[in-house]
Design a protein around this motif. Sequence first.
Motif, PDB file in Angstrom:
ATOM      1  N   THR A 183       1.169  -0.420 -11.012  1.00  0.00           N
ATOM      2  CA  THR A 183       1.656  -1.442 -10.090  1.00  0.00           C
ATOM      3  C   THR A 183       1.927  -2.725 -10.845  1.00  0.00           C
ATOM      4  O   THR A 183       1.297  -3.031 -11.855  1.00  0.00           O
ATOM      5  CB  THR A 183       0.630  -1.698  -8.976  1.00  0.00           C
ATOM      6  OG1 THR A 183      -0.620  -2.074  -9.572  1.00  0.00           O
ATOM      7  CG2 THR A 183       0.421  -0.470  -8.129  1.00  0.00           C
ATOM      8  N   TYR A 218       1.201   5.444   1.871  1.00  0.00           N
ATOM      9  CA  TYR A 218       1.237   5.674   0.421  1.00  0.00           C
ATOM     10  C   TYR A 218       0.269   6.764  -0.020  1.00  0.00           C
ATOM     11  O   TYR A 218       0.445   7.351  -1.091  1.00  0.00           O
ATOM     12  CB  TYR A 218       0.905   4.375  -0.331  1.00  0.00           C
ATOM     13  CG  TYR A 218       1.993   3.321  -0.207  1.00  0.00           C
ATOM     14  CD1 TYR A 218       3.023   3.250  -1.145  1.00  0.00           C
ATOM     15  CD2 TYR A 218       1.992   2.417   0.842  1.00  0.00           C
ATOM     16  CE1 TYR A 218       4.015   2.292  -1.040  1.00  0.00           C
ATOM     17  CE2 TYR A 218       2.982   1.453   0.961  1.00  0.00           C
ATOM     18  CZ  TYR A 218       3.992   1.395   0.026  1.00  0.00           C
ATOM     19  OH  TYR A 218       4.988   0.458   0.143  1.00  0.00           O
ATOM     20  N   PHE A 229       1.397  -3.141  -3.033  1.00  0.00           N
ATOM     21  CA  PHE A 229       2.435  -2.406  -2.306  1.00  0.00           C
ATOM     22  C   PHE A 229       2.982  -3.187  -1.105  1.00  0.00           C
ATOM     23  O   PHE A 229       4.187  -3.168  -0.852  1.00  0.00           O
ATOM     24  CB  PHE A 229       1.894  -1.067  -1.806  1.00  0.00           C
ATOM     25  CG  PHE A 229       1.611  -0.081  -2.891  1.00  0.00           C
ATOM     26  CD1 PHE A 229       2.352  -0.072  -4.069  1.00  0.00           C
ATOM     27  CD2 PHE A 229       0.595   0.853  -2.746  1.00  0.00           C
ATOM     28  CE1 PHE A 229       2.080   0.844  -5.069  1.00  0.00           C
ATOM     29  CE2 PHE A 229       0.333   1.775  -3.736  1.00  0.00           C
ATOM     30  CZ  PHE A 229       1.065   1.783  -4.902  1.00  0.00           C
TER      31      PHE A 229
END
Length: 422
Positions: A183, A218, A229
């Motif tokens: 991420t 997710y 996210f």
Amino acid sequence: MSDQPPPRSPREGGPRRPSGHRARAGGSARPVPRTRPAGSTPPAGPTPTRPLPRTPGPSPDEPVPAHGARPDAHRRGTSPDPGRSPYGAVQGIDDGGPPSGGPPRTRSSRRRSRTPRPLRLGATLVVLALVIVLAWGTGLTVWSNSRIDHVPALSGAEDTPGTTYLIAGSDRRDGEAVDEDGTTGARADTMMLLHKAPGGNSYLVSLPRDTLVEIPGYGGYKLNAAYSFGGAPLLVETVEEFTGLTVDHYVEIGFDGVSDVVDSVGHVNLCIDQDVDDEKSGLVMAEGCHDVGGEQALAFVRARYFDPTADLGRQQRQQQFVGALMERATSPSVMLNPVAQVRLAGAGSGALTTSEDTGILDVGRMALTARGAMNAGSTPTIPIEDPQYRTEHSGVAILTDDEDIAAFFAAVGDGSAETSAK
């Protein structure tokens, strides 16, 4: 013809009155006192006196006054004592004033003199001080609220008993990969759930960033990935599903803001059980307790690589930092110092992002609740099944058991969870 004057008729006023009398209106007469020659002897017998005005006596239904009391003193227009006017002031005597004379005091002047002037001045100063304090607090609150960023973070889920705060410490690293999960951008390294149960007990629970959770939409990821996210709204939704508690207030503190807040109050006192020189976080501390500034406080809450317990050790240091900051922020040297209040309000509000209906007063209540939980030892740790669980795409994570987690947060929710103080 006689030399005597003819008698007067009644129409002409009747017989002449003896000298020494003067006519009154209505035909009555009263004796006029004569002047006695100097050196003469007064006649024997009682000395004639001027009759006093008659006052009406008490009615049969009125109680008889006690001996020494002045009857009818409350009646306007009566004169119970000789020489006293119908309004209660003795003629020719200063009622309550100096015997040397001067105008008699009026009833209103006597009323005004009942409250000493120093007391009236003191009461005025107290009221003025309260007005200044309220105006200062109101102005500081309005200014602080204007500096807070608000986001639509809450999910709108059905409310649960008590008040629940989600506290997140965010860190922004634009374009840089975050850990093994790949991420990028902003992430939340620090997450704590603060809950005030209906019965009054409060709990501060750290949520390890590496806890494996189900992120809506997710799948299974580490908890901190929810913020990366979907920001605050997705993080709130993920925490609510994990804990079963509905979040009432979301409060996010930027890591750079942590440094500014600490510097605004001067320092915080932090303790560590070993010498640390951690290159990644920048934490340099000797074993023991130290007053540290904003830069070292920020390193203290972020450091984890020097500690073999990794995220769990950092969780304990984060809780210690929150307690130390609350202790310092509510100390007399800060609370009673207007300059320190402005610095703290400016640094704190500028570093905050909250849910839409969460203002600076809610943040203040959150701080007091967190301090109460810390002082009471109400900082339980979530039950962990495996702290080194290997995942497919998130690296090593903290594995928990669903049933244990549900029972743990149910006890936190109703205020029955065990703490270190019990």
